[in-house]
Design a protein around this motif. Structure first.
Motif, mmCIF file in Angstrom:
data_model
loop_
_atom_site.group_PDB
_atom_site.id
_atom_site.type_symbol
_atom_site.label_atom_id
_atom_site.label_comp_id
_atom_site.label_asym_id
_atom_site.label_seq_id
_atom_site.Cartn_x
_atom_site.Cartn_y
_atom_site.Cartn_z
ATOM 1 N N CYS A 41 16.643 28.962 33.428
ATOM 2 C CA CYS A 41 16.457 29.308 32.020
ATOM 3 C C CYS A 41 17.087 28.221 31.155
ATOM 4 O O CYS A 41 18.043 27.564 31.553
ATOM 5 N N GLU A 42 16.550 28.059 29.967
ATOM 6 C CA GLU A 42 17.052 27.032 29.043
ATOM 7 C C GLU A 42 18.433 27.379 28.487
ATOM 8 O O GLU A 42 19.268 26.506 28.304
ATOM 9 N N ARG B 37 13.702 36.685 29.604
ATOM 10 C CA ARG B 37 13.069 36.749 30.922
ATOM 11 C C ARG B 37 13.509 37.991 31.693
ATOM 12 O O ARG B 37 12.711 38.635 32.362
ATOM 13 N N ASP C 238 17.127 32.738 26.424
ATOM 14 C CA ASP C 238 15.964 32.644 27.299
ATOM 15 C C ASP C 238 16.158 33.536 28.521
ATOM 16 O O ASP C 238 15.240 34.239 28.947
ATOM 17 N N GLN C 239 17.361 33.539 29.066
ATOM 18 C CA GLN C 239 17.671 34.394 30.218
ATOM 19 C C GLN C 239 17.482 35.867 29.858
ATOM 20 O O GLN C 239 16.911 36.636 30.627
#
Length: 57
Positions: free
Chosen positions: A32-33, A41, A37-38
């Motif tokens: 993940c960025e 997702r 983002d995590q």
């Protein structure tokens, strides 16, 4: 008469003799960025019925 405080060292165990029942498991790591983002997702995978595990390294 033997000295009661002297103990014999246990024999070394061979691999697989510790009683642990190993069960193969498989996983997938998704880079993940960033934390946001995590989180996105994780939420999406959860909505899809999956049970993701969070890892921070």
């Amino acid at each position: 008469m033997a000295n009661p405080t002297t103990k014999k060292a246990p024999a070394p165990r061979r691999q697989g003799e510790n009683g642990f029942k190993y069960k193969p498991r498989y996983g997938l790591l998704v880079p993940c960025e960033n934390e946001a983002d995590q989180q996105r997702r994780y939420a999406r995978l959860t909505r899809l019925g999956m049970r993701p595990k969070v890892v921070c390294v």
